[in-house]
Design a protein around this motif. Structure first.
Motif, short mmCIF file in Angstrom:
data_model
loop_
_atom_site.label_atom_id
_atom_site.label_comp_id
_atom_site.label_asym_id
_atom_site.label_seq_id
_atom_site.Cartn_x
_atom_site.Cartn_y
_atom_site.Cartn_z
N ALA A 21 18.67 8.88 -16.65
CA ALA A 21 19.19 7.57 -16.27
C ALA A 21 19.53 7.62 -14.79
CB ALA A 21 20.43 7.22 -17.09
N MET A 36 20.94 0.24 -14.17
CA MET A 36 20.25 1.53 -14.10
C MET A 36 18.86 1.41 -14.70
SD MET A 36 22.32 3.36 -17.23
CE MET A 36 23.79 2.39 -16.83
N ILE A 63 28.02 7.94 -19.00
CA ILE A 63 26.81 8.17 -19.79
C ILE A 63 27.03 9.35 -20.72
CG2 ILE A 63 24.36 8.78 -19.69
CD1 ILE A 63 24.18 7.34 -17.05
N LEU A 88 16.53 3.57 -17.28
CA LEU A 88 16.57 4.63 -18.29
C LEU A 88 15.12 4.93 -18.65
CD1 LEU A 88 18.16 6.42 -20.31
CD2 LEU A 88 18.11 4.48 -21.89
N LEU A 141 25.85 4.22 -23.16
CA LEU A 141 26.10 3.83 -21.77
C LEU A 141 27.32 2.93 -21.73
CD1 LEU A 141 22.41 2.73 -21.06
CD2 LEU A 141 23.37 5.02 -20.74
#
Length: 291
Positions: free
Chosen positions: A213, A253, A222, A255, A244
């Motif tokens: 991530a 973000m 996280i 991922l 998250l």
């Protein structure tokens, strides 16, 4: 797709949760004809994360940082993934393919046996922002025919799987929603996730996929209570899901997950093969104009 945060969390409560194994901050560098960027995967701290070979973030509103672009250059043996957040980039190759990447669009290029490719900004000012990811190909596919998947922004699903959560699904799936990228050897998942302040969301992932991530706005916790700040990449352990949690200022973000190849890797600039002999052959083929 209407899944509450509570339902989402409950659905993964009995599964193996991913944790953060390593935190990496990118380093400033330049590539192409001098484009300024941040290299996150492909640095001394994180040389690669099988099957991922490189991750660059570019983002500037200073034309001098990006106008020179990436003039024609070769690739063989892997895939390049360009995801634009802002700005416009024109791509062209020696096989007659051309296209324009705009905000929200993605290009998944399979270089295969060889291609000559350029990416040049189609703007003279304003913000240029996005990512380029390099994904390895298995030995059986390294000499396949090159191909493009050029995907406009409106073809990328934007979903709200829980209150305070928005996800753009570029590759792989989230619930019943599948991303537009197809037939990629490493079965990738590529999600752009926006979390409103203090929102928590659990994302299922294939258990054995390598995953990371990268937070590019705000801050998030996280996995096992590890805080990840803007500009940091979290390398994740294996597992069925990752949780998250956005900070009080929210977070955004990417991922990304992919099936590891567990094969030997030989690298030389824009060539990624399995042996040094194959690298020598790639250089000879390039010099002989066979790309």
């Amino acid at each position: 797709m209407n899944i509450s945060v509570q339902e989402s969390a409950a659905s993964v409560s009995s599964t193996a949760q991913r944790r953060v194994k390593q935190i990496v901050r990118g380093r400033a560098t330049s590539d192409g004809a001098g484009v300024k960027l941040t290299r996150v995967i492909g640095s001394a701290e994180l040389p690669d994360l099988d099957p991922f070979l490189m991750l660059d973030e570019f983002g500037s509103d200073k034309p001098g940082d990006y106008l020179a672009g990436f003039p024609e250059h070769p690739h063989r043996g892997f895939e390049t993934v360009t995801y634009m957040l802002a700005g416009r980039m024109r791509h062209h190759d020696n096989q007659g393919n051309t296209g324009l990447l705009g905000p929200g669009s993605v290009q998944w290029m399979t270089a295969g046996r060889g291609i000559m490719h350029s990416e040049m900004p189609e703007q003279e000012d304003g913000l240029m922002q996005g990512f380029q990811l390099w994904v390895n190909l298995p030995a059986r596919d390294k000499m396949c025919a090159p191909r493009y998947q050029d995907i406009p922004a409106d073809a990328v699903p934007l979903i709200t799987p829980a209150p305070g959560v928005q996800v753009r699904v570029l590759a792989g799936s989230l619930g019943d929603i599948e991303g537009p990228v197809r037939a990629v050897a490493t079965a990738p998942v590529y999600l752009d996730i926006t979390l409103q302040p203090s929102t928590q969301f659990s994302v299922p992932l294939p258990r054995e996929h390598s995953a990371f991530a990268y937070v590019f706005e705000g801050e998030a916790v996280i996995g096992d209570e590890t805080a990840v700040q803007r500009g940091q990449l979290a390398v994740l352990s294996t597992g069925d899901a990752v949780t998250l949690t956005a900070s009080k200022n929210g977070a955004r973000m990417i991922l990304v997950a992919g099936q590891p190849l567990r094969e030997p890797v030989a690298k030389y600039g824009p060539f990624v093969m399995n042996t040094q002999q194959e690298i020598v052959q790639a250089v000879e083929d390039f010099r002989a104009g066979k790309f």
